[in-house]
Design a protein around this motif. Structure first.
Motif, PDB file in Angstrom:
ATOM      1  N   LEU A   1       0.833  -1.206   0.000  1.00 16.87           N
ATOM      2  CA  LEU A   1       0.000   0.000   0.000  1.00 16.87           C
ATOM      3  C   LEU A   1       0.866   1.253   0.000  1.00 16.87           C
ATOM      4  N   TRP A   2       1.958   1.250   0.758  1.00 20.00           N
ATOM      5  CA  TRP A   2       2.850   2.416   0.753  1.00 20.00           C
ATOM      6  C   TRP A   2       3.490   2.603  -0.621  1.00 20.00           C
TER       7      TRP A   2
ATOM      8  N   ILE B   1       0.664   4.866   7.232  1.00 20.97           N
ATOM      9  CA  ILE B   1       1.113   3.765   6.367  1.00 20.97           C
ATOM     10  C   ILE B   1       2.595   3.913   6.055  1.00 20.97           C
TER      11      ILE B   1
END
Length: 97
Positions: A28-29, A47
């Motif tokens: 996700l990052w 995140i």
């Protein structure tokens, strides 16, 4: 199913899920970085911080000229390692019992 087998199966599932969650956070990052997410946003910052902690050993491992390539390679390596090692450990637990 015996209690020992059940506990081992449950432990293997927990290990797999933890590995998946760690890799998902890192992934996700990477996605947020590549897409240019607003780093002033609290969720993006959270995140980023968690991914940086999880990939602390690998995020500056590569020295590509492009920042996005360093992020994808360094953080991506950590995500792959967590997935592979986590699922190997879980699989090994299941094969032992």
């Amino acid at each position: 199913m015996t209690s020992g087998r059940s506990n081992t199966t449950q432990a293997a599932r927990v290990i797999s899920v933890v590995a998946d969650v760690m890799a998902a956070i890192i992934g996700l990052w990477i996605l947020m970085y590549v897409l240019g997410a607003n780093r002033a946003n609290g969720f993006v910052e959270f995140i980023r911080d968690v991914a940086s902690w999880l990939a602390g050993w690998s995020h500056d491992l590569f020295t590509f000229d492009e920042a996005w390539a360093r992020v994808v390679a360094g953080y991506g390596l950590a995500a792959v390692v967590y997935l592979v090692v986590g699922h190997m450990v879980a699989g090994r637990l299941l094969r032992r019992h």
